[in-house]
Design a protein around this motif. Structure first.
Motif, PDB file in Angstrom:
ATOM      1  N   ALA A 230       0.626  -1.091  -0.055  1.00 17.36           N
ATOM      2  CA  ALA A 230      -0.090   0.033  -0.015  1.00 17.36           C
ATOM      3  C   ALA A 230       0.797   1.330  -0.017  1.00 17.36           C
ATOM      4  O   ALA A 230       0.457   2.143  -0.706  1.00 17.36           O
ATOM      5  N   VAL A 231       2.085   1.395   0.708  1.00 14.57           N
ATOM      6  CA  VAL A 231       2.884   2.409   1.047  1.00 14.57           C
ATOM      7  C   VAL A 231       3.624   2.694  -0.363  1.00 14.57           C
ATOM      8  O   VAL A 231       3.684   3.827  -0.856  1.00 14.57           O
TER       9      VAL A 231
ATOM     10  N   ALA B  86      -0.213   7.355   2.296  1.00 12.49           N
ATOM     11  CA  ALA B  86      -0.845   8.276   3.301  1.00 12.49           C
ATOM     12  C   ALA B  86      -0.011   8.055   4.636  1.00 12.49           C
ATOM     13  O   ALA B  86      -0.418   7.041   4.966  1.00 12.49           O
ATOM     14  N   PHE B  87       0.858   8.997   4.866  1.00 13.75           N
ATOM     15  CA  PHE B  87       1.710   8.752   6.259  1.00 13.75           C
ATOM     16  C   PHE B  87       0.760   8.447   7.419  1.00 13.75           C
ATOM     17  O   PHE B  87       0.119   9.347   7.639  1.00 13.75           O
TER      18      PHE B  87
ATOM     19  N   THR C  35      11.718  11.842   6.328  1.00  8.01           N
ATOM     20  CA  THR C  35      10.878  10.440   6.446  1.00  8.01           C
ATOM     21  C   THR C  35      10.472  10.057   5.055  1.00  8.01           C
ATOM     22  O   THR C  35      10.378   8.834   4.689  1.00  8.01           O
ATOM     23  N   LEU C  36       9.615  10.991   4.487  1.00  9.79           N
ATOM     24  CA  LEU C  36       8.992  10.636   3.251  1.00  9.79           C
ATOM     25  C   LEU C  36      10.085  10.173   2.077  1.00  9.79           C
ATOM     26  O   LEU C  36       9.935   9.498   1.527  1.00  9.79           O
ATOM     27  N   ALA C  37      11.080  11.066   2.215  1.00 14.85           N
ATOM     28  CA  ALA C  37      12.149  10.904   1.117  1.00 14.85           C
ATOM     29  C   ALA C  37      12.857   9.359   1.080  1.00 14.85           C
ATOM     30  O   ALA C  37      12.938   8.778   0.239  1.00 14.85           O
ATOM     31  N   MET C  38      13.066   8.981   2.625  1.00 16.44           N
ATOM     32  CA  MET C  38      13.645   7.732   2.956  1.00 16.44           C
ATOM     33  C   MET C  38      12.750   6.616   2.529  1.00 16.44           C
ATOM     34  O   MET C  38      12.947   5.662   1.841  1.00 16.44           O
ATOM     35  N   VAL C  39      11.437   6.874   2.957  1.00 16.55           N
ATOM     36  CA  VAL C  39      10.524   5.657   2.822  1.00 16.55           C
ATOM     37  C   VAL C  39      10.230   5.631   1.016  1.00 16.55           C
ATOM     38  O   VAL C  39      10.385   4.522   0.576  1.00 16.55           O
TER      39      VAL C  39
ATOM     40  N   THR D   7      10.641   2.065  -3.509  1.00 16.98           N
ATOM     41  CA  THR D   7      11.047   2.104  -4.770  1.00 16.98           C
ATOM     42  C   THR D   7      12.200   1.358  -5.211  1.00 16.98           C
ATOM     43  O   THR D   7      12.241   0.929  -6.280  1.00 16.98           O
ATOM     44  N   ARG D   8      13.254   1.103  -4.555  1.00 21.05           N
ATOM     45  CA  ARG D   8      14.283   0.624  -4.729  1.00 21.05           C
ATOM     46  C   ARG D   8      14.912  -0.787  -4.170  1.00 21.05           C
ATOM     47  O   ARG D   8      15.849  -1.520  -4.340  1.00 21.05           O
ATOM     48  N   PHE D   9      14.112  -1.036  -3.126  1.00 21.94           N
ATOM     49  CA  PHE D   9      14.303  -2.279  -2.324  1.00 21.94           C
ATOM     50  C   PHE D   9      13.150  -3.028  -1.696  1.00 21.94           C
ATOM     51  O   PHE D   9      12.157  -2.569  -1.923  1.00 21.94           O
ATOM     52  N   THR D  10      13.684  -4.319  -1.474  1.00 25.18           N
ATOM     53  CA  THR D  10      12.661  -5.143  -0.739  1.00 25.18           C
ATOM     54  C   THR D  10      13.534  -5.591   0.462  1.00 25.18           C
ATOM     55  O   THR D  10      14.806  -5.866   0.556  1.00 25.18           O
TER      56      THR D  10
END
Length: 156
Positions: free
Chosen positions: A50-51, A56-57, A109-113, A118-121
């Motif tokens: 979902a994220v 929506a934080f 926080t928004l930038a890190m999440v 988008t780049r990792f699992t």
């Protein structure tokens, strides 16, 4: 700034101490928040999904009369909800005591999440993700994770 008797409101040492507190508090709160988000995403793939699709934080306050089922992270919680009453979400304080770095903390926080989803699992490597407060939250066994870069087609 000066008092009525022309004396300083804060000494240079007090100003320096306040600056140190702001830097330390900002480091601890963001690192703890991001660590708990890694744990949540690893433990609940539906939240991770979902994220990564429509973020929506989540607000963190626990008053069930304002935020139904507050212990559950639910990104859809705020899509249809009536706005929270004024001053009911004060995670960063308020008024004259509001955290001077709260806007930076939200952006960081928004930038890190965004970068993470988008780049990792990832998945948790340990079985124990319990934590205690000392006074800040600390994972009892650390939070070992296995990170895998996502395969991308083109530039990041």
């Amino acid at each position: 700034m000066r008092n009525e008797d022309n004396s300083s409101l804060l000494s240079d040492e007090e100003i320096l101490d306040n600056a140190k507190i702001v830097m330390i508090a900002g480091h601890d709160t963001i690192s703890i928040l991001l660590t708990f988000m890694v744990r949540l995403f690893a433990n609940d793939p539906s939240v991770y999904e979902a994220v990564s699709q429509v973020w929506a934080f989540s607000m963190t306050h626990m008053d069930e009369t304002i935020f139904p089922d507050p212990w559950k992270f639910d990104p859809k919680r705020f899509e249809q909800q009536v706005p929270a009453p004024p001053y009911s979400f004060v995670a960063f304080g308020g008024g004259q005591r509001i955290c001077p770095g709260y806007e930076f903390a939200k952006i960081e926080t928004l930038a890190m999440v965004h970068h993470w989803v988008t780049r990792f699992t990832w998945k948790l490597s340990g079985k124990d993700d319990s934590f205690s407060r000392e006074p800040m939250p600390v994972f009892n066994q650390g939070l070992p994770i296995q990170i895998t870069p996502k395969k991308t087609s083109g530039a990041l």
